[in-house]
Design a protein around this motif. Structure first.
Motif, PDB file in Angstrom:
ATOM      1  N   ALA A  10       0.740  -1.207  -0.056  1.00 57.67           N
ATOM      2  CA  ALA A  10       0.147  -0.031   0.135  1.00 57.67           C
ATOM      3  C   ALA A  10       0.795   1.270   0.095  1.00 57.67           C
ATOM      4  O   ALA A  10       0.407   2.156  -0.654  1.00 57.67           O
ATOM      5  N   VAL A  11       2.206   1.156   0.615  1.00 55.28           N
ATOM      6  CA  VAL A  11       2.858   2.459   0.691  1.00 55.28           C
ATOM      7  C   VAL A  11       4.226   2.248  -0.138  1.00 55.28           C
ATOM      8  O   VAL A  11       5.119   3.133   0.314  1.00 55.28           O
ATOM      9  N   GLN A  12       4.093   1.489  -1.081  1.00 53.86           N
ATOM     10  CA  GLN A  12       5.193   1.218  -1.961  1.00 53.86           C
ATOM     11  C   GLN A  12       5.554   2.661  -2.582  1.00 53.86           C
ATOM     12  O   GLN A  12       4.625   3.522  -3.178  1.00 53.86           O
ATOM     13  N   THR A  13       7.005   2.886  -2.623  1.00 51.39           N
ATOM     14  CA  THR A  13       7.423   4.104  -3.105  1.00 51.39           C
ATOM     15  C   THR A  13       8.018   3.936  -4.706  1.00 51.39           C
ATOM     16  O   THR A  13       8.282   3.125  -5.200  1.00 51.39           O
ATOM     17  N   SER A  14       7.651   5.231  -5.451  1.00 50.22           N
ATOM     18  CA  SER A  14       8.022   5.093  -6.813  1.00 50.22           C
ATOM     19  C   SER A  14       9.362   4.815  -6.860  1.00 50.22           C
ATOM     20  O   SER A  14      10.454   5.468  -6.437  1.00 50.22           O
ATOM     21  N   PRO A  15       9.883   3.966  -8.032  1.00 47.67           N
ATOM     22  CA  PRO A  15      11.387   3.497  -8.212  1.00 47.67           C
ATOM     23  C   PRO A  15      12.161   4.867  -8.448  1.00 47.67           C
ATOM     24  O   PRO A  15      13.285   4.897  -8.441  1.00 47.67           O
ATOM     25  N   SER A  16      11.525   5.728  -9.186  1.00 48.98           N
ATOM     26  CA  SER A  16      12.177   7.082  -9.626  1.00 48.98           C
ATOM     27  C   SER A  16      12.836   7.797  -8.398  1.00 48.98           C
ATOM     28  O   SER A  16      13.866   8.488  -8.630  1.00 48.98           O
ATOM     29  N   VAL A  17      12.275   7.745  -7.296  1.00 48.39           N
ATOM     30  CA  VAL A  17      12.677   8.102  -5.953  1.00 48.39           C
ATOM     31  C   VAL A  17      14.080   7.557  -5.630  1.00 48.39           C
ATOM     32  O   VAL A  17      14.965   8.317  -5.450  1.00 48.39           O
ATOM     33  N   LEU A  18      14.267   6.296  -5.627  1.00 55.45           N
ATOM     34  CA  LEU A  18      15.322   5.536  -5.452  1.00 55.45           C
ATOM     35  C   LEU A  18      16.379   5.638  -6.564  1.00 55.45           C
ATOM     36  O   LEU A  18      17.532   5.981  -6.098  1.00 55.45           O
ATOM     37  N   ALA A  19      15.879   5.996  -7.585  1.00 51.73           N
ATOM     38  CA  ALA A  19      16.992   6.111  -9.102  1.00 51.73           C
ATOM     39  C   ALA A  19      17.540   7.525  -8.548  1.00 51.73           C
ATOM     40  O   ALA A  19      18.910   7.426  -8.953  1.00 51.73           O
ATOM     41  N   ARG A  20      16.944   8.295  -8.181  1.00 53.12           N
ATOM     42  CA  ARG A  20      17.648   9.718  -8.014  1.00 53.12           C
ATOM     43  C   ARG A  20      18.591   9.547  -6.856  1.00 53.12           C
ATOM     44  O   ARG A  20      19.645  10.155  -6.965  1.00 53.12           O
ATOM     45  N   CYS A  21      18.433   8.861  -5.682  1.00 54.19           N
ATOM     46  CA  CYS A  21      19.400   8.719  -4.801  1.00 54.19           C
ATOM     47  C   CYS A  21      20.641   7.911  -4.946  1.00 54.19           C
ATOM     48  O   CYS A  21      21.590   8.310  -4.831  1.00 54.19           O
ATOM     49  N   ILE A  22      20.322   6.967  -5.977  1.00 56.74           N
ATOM     50  CA  ILE A  22      21.429   6.023  -6.267  1.00 56.74           C
ATOM     51  C   ILE A  22      22.409   6.971  -7.491  1.00 56.74           C
ATOM     52  O   ILE A  22      23.513   7.103  -7.333  1.00 56.74           O
ATOM     53  N   LEU A  23      21.450   7.686  -8.259  1.00 49.68           N
ATOM     54  CA  LEU A  23      22.423   8.502  -9.218  1.00 49.68           C
ATOM     55  C   LEU A  23      23.399   9.726  -8.521  1.00 49.68           C
ATOM     56  O   LEU A  23      24.231   9.868  -8.964  1.00 49.68           O
ATOM     57  N   MET A  24      22.587  10.168  -7.649  1.00 54.75           N
ATOM     58  CA  MET A  24      23.310  11.459  -6.912  1.00 54.75           C
ATOM     59  C   MET A  24      24.427  10.890  -6.049  1.00 54.75           C
ATOM     60  O   MET A  24      25.476  11.659  -5.981  1.00 54.75           O
ATOM     61  N   THR A  25      24.477   9.799  -5.369  1.00 56.76           N
ATOM     62  CA  THR A  25      25.642   9.471  -4.313  1.00 56.76           C
ATOM     63  C   THR A  25      26.314   7.998  -4.701  1.00 56.76           C
ATOM     64  O   THR A  25      26.940   7.461  -3.897  1.00 56.76           O
ATOM     65  N   THR A  26      26.100   7.357  -5.770  1.00 53.14           N
ATOM     66  CA  THR A  26      27.076   6.331  -6.048  1.00 53.14           C
ATOM     67  C   THR A  26      27.429   6.215  -7.567  1.00 53.14           C
ATOM     68  O   THR A  26      27.044   6.956  -8.489  1.00 53.14           O
ATOM     69  N   ASP A  27      28.382   5.157  -7.741  1.00 56.50           N
ATOM     70  CA  ASP A  27      28.735   4.788  -9.036  1.00 56.50           C
ATOM     71  C   ASP A  27      28.600   3.445  -9.183  1.00 56.50           C
ATOM     72  O   ASP A  27      28.166   2.687  -8.256  1.00 56.50           O
ATOM     73  N   PRO A  28      28.556   3.109 -10.630  1.00 57.13           N
ATOM     74  CA  PRO A  28      28.390   1.434 -10.726  1.00 57.13           C
ATOM     75  C   PRO A  28      29.350   0.704 -10.087  1.00 57.13           C
ATOM     76  O   PRO A  28      30.171   0.766 -10.024  1.00 57.13           O
ATOM     77  N   GLY A  29      28.761  -0.380  -9.369  1.00 55.98           N
ATOM     78  CA  GLY A  29      29.551  -1.300  -8.742  1.00 55.98           C
ATOM     79  C   GLY A  29      29.411  -1.085  -7.309  1.00 55.98           C
ATOM     80  O   GLY A  29      30.087  -1.997  -6.215  1.00 55.98           O
ATOM     81  N   ASP A  30      29.313   0.040  -6.653  1.00 56.59           N
ATOM     82  CA  ASP A  30      29.052   0.591  -5.247  1.00 56.59           C
ATOM     83  C   ASP A  30      27.772  -0.350  -4.716  1.00 56.59           C
ATOM     84  O   ASP A  30      26.963  -0.949  -5.305  1.00 56.59           O
ATOM     85  N   LEU A  31      27.992  -0.552  -3.442  1.00 55.72           N
ATOM     86  CA  LEU A  31      27.143  -1.430  -2.482  1.00 55.72           C
ATOM     87  C   LEU A  31      26.133  -0.222  -1.982  1.00 55.72           C
ATOM     88  O   LEU A  31      26.428   0.779  -1.685  1.00 55.72           O
ATOM     89  N   VAL A  32      24.757  -0.879  -2.163  1.00 57.53           N
ATOM     90  CA  VAL A  32      23.635   0.002  -1.867  1.00 57.53           C
ATOM     91  C   VAL A  32      22.804  -0.844  -0.727  1.00 57.53           C
ATOM     92  O   VAL A  32      22.779  -2.196  -1.030  1.00 57.53           O
ATOM     93  N   PHE A  33      22.706  -0.514   0.516  1.00 53.33           N
ATOM     94  CA  PHE A  33      22.025  -1.490   1.439  1.00 53.33           C
ATOM     95  C   PHE A  33      20.680  -0.851   1.830  1.00 53.33           C
ATOM     96  O   PHE A  33      20.486   0.226   2.206  1.00 53.33           O
ATOM     97  N   ASP A  34      19.563  -1.762   1.953  1.00 52.57           N
ATOM     98  CA  ASP A  34      18.300  -1.374   2.390  1.00 52.57           C
ATOM     99  C   ASP A  34      17.832  -2.372   3.427  1.00 52.57           C
ATOM    100  O   ASP A  34      17.422  -3.463   3.282  1.00 52.57           O
ATOM    101  N   PRO A  35      18.079  -1.880   4.863  1.00 52.44           N
ATOM    102  CA  PRO A  35      18.009  -2.560   5.893  1.00 52.44           C
ATOM    103  C   PRO A  35      16.460  -3.153   6.203  1.00 52.44           C
ATOM    104  O   PRO A  35      16.361  -4.052   6.883  1.00 52.44           O
ATOM    105  N   THR A  36      15.451  -2.405   5.677  1.00 51.05           N
ATOM    106  CA  THR A  36      13.929  -2.466   5.927  1.00 51.05           C
ATOM    107  C   THR A  36      13.414  -3.330   4.714  1.00 51.05           C
ATOM    108  O   THR A  36      12.244  -3.718   4.975  1.00 51.05           O
ATOM    109  N   CYS A  37      14.085  -3.283   3.519  1.00 58.20           N
ATOM    110  CA  CYS A  37      13.668  -4.253   2.660  1.00 58.20           C
ATOM    111  C   CYS A  37      12.093  -3.655   1.843  1.00 58.20           C
ATOM    112  O   CYS A  37      12.153  -3.273   0.740  1.00 58.20           O
TER     113      CYS A  37
END
Length: 305
Positions: free
Chosen positions: A274-301
């Motif tokens: 019911a509360v699922q977030t748009s993938p574009s929100v996650l995409a912006r965060c990843i593009l702003m702060t990571t490079d390909p190959g970096d580790l991203v951790f989501d502890p609440t899944c």
């Protein structure tokens, strides 16, 4: 410090079942207080109730433990985003200040979560928050994001259409990049050439198009005569009122920087939760702060977006 580059935490927004607790993937309806909306697995209910035994105090403790772990896992150039609603954003921000330090707060990003108002009794809240902290602000890996611009970038003191034959006219915003305009038409707005402070060295009359123009607003020019000659040669000067202004063309930089107000990230319609977030929100965060190959951790899944 660890090697995780980015942590994204999307925890429960509150401590009630109704806050966003959804026990069945095939049924997204969430109604607080009804047994039909609870899991039939005793261990699930027990875990939920044990987790929030002390109400909001337990909730903040739950978040603190995960934030402390996130900080240890993060690379010195890494960062943490925590997604939360307006109701609890101030509590979470203070908690993150305790863990990461006030000096490492980067931004409180506001992003649109709902597509339409849902009938709130009072002023409708349409957004959620992303609280954005660096592990160490001085070392943060960060890239600015941009989006394509539109006519609003040149609507003030414009927009003007400058035609291939050198003629120009002010146009309506809806006529920007009109197919009826000749090929090679450029679009611009005008900027004042008035200097912010007076200097006698740039107080002179200037000839342009067979006419003599005084400095703007009885002040002085922002550049010397030699530099005005360069702007004239580049077709960057245009009369405005009783003086000359600078042409800023849309094509000079047809993009705009994305700031901390995300109104156009879209709403996730293909939801499992019911509360699922748009993938574009996650995409912006990843593009702003990571490079390909970096580790991203989501502890609440969550839904696994």
């Amino acid at each position: 410090a660890g090697q995780v580059q980015m942590v994204y935490i999307d925890p429960p927004y509150g401590i009630k079942y109704g806050s966003n607790f959804q026990p069945f993937m095939h049924k997204r309806k969430v109604v607080d207080g009804k047994d039909d909306d609870l899991s039939t697995a005793p261990e699930t209910i027990r875990a939920f109730r044990d987790t929030w035994e002390l109400g909001f105090h337990s909730y903040l403790t739950y978040l603190r433990d995960r934030l402390l772990l996130a900080r240890e896992l993060l690379h010195p150039s890494g960062c943490c985003f925590l997604q939360i609603n307006s109701e609890n954003a101030h509590y979470v921000t203070q908690l993150m200040i305790e863990v990461f330090g006030e000096e490492n707060l980067i931004a409180n990003i506001v992003f649109r979560k709902k597509s339409i108002p849902l009938g709130s009794k009072y002023l409708e809240t349409m957004h959620d928050h992303l609280i954005f902290f660096a592990r160490d602000k001085a070392q943060l890996k960060y890239r600015h994001l941009f989006e394509e611009g539109d006519v609003s970038a040149i609507s003030s003191h414009g927009p003007y259409a400058v035609y291939p034959d050198g003629s120009y006219e002010i146009i309506e915003p809806e006529d920007f990049q009109s197919p009826s305009h000749p090929k090679g038409t450029k679009y611009c707005r005008l900027f004042s050439l008035l200097a912010p402070s007076y200097s006698a060295q740039t107080d002179f009359d200037y000839e342009f198009g067979g006419k003599i123009y005084p400095p703007p607003s009885r002040g002085c020019w922002v550049v010397s005569k030699e530099k005005l000659d360069v702007l004239k040669g580049l077709d960057r000067l245009q009369p405005e009122g009783n003086s000359l202004s600078y042409r800023l063309f849309f094509d000079d930089f047809p993009f705009r920087k994305i700031t901390a107000s995300w109104q156009n990230v879209g709403v996730s319609y293909k939801k499992v939760y019911a509360v699922q977030t748009s993938p574009s929100v996650l995409a912006r965060c990843i593009l702003m702060t990571t490079d390909p190959g970096d580790l991203v951790f989501d502890p609440t899944c969550g839904s696994g977006t």
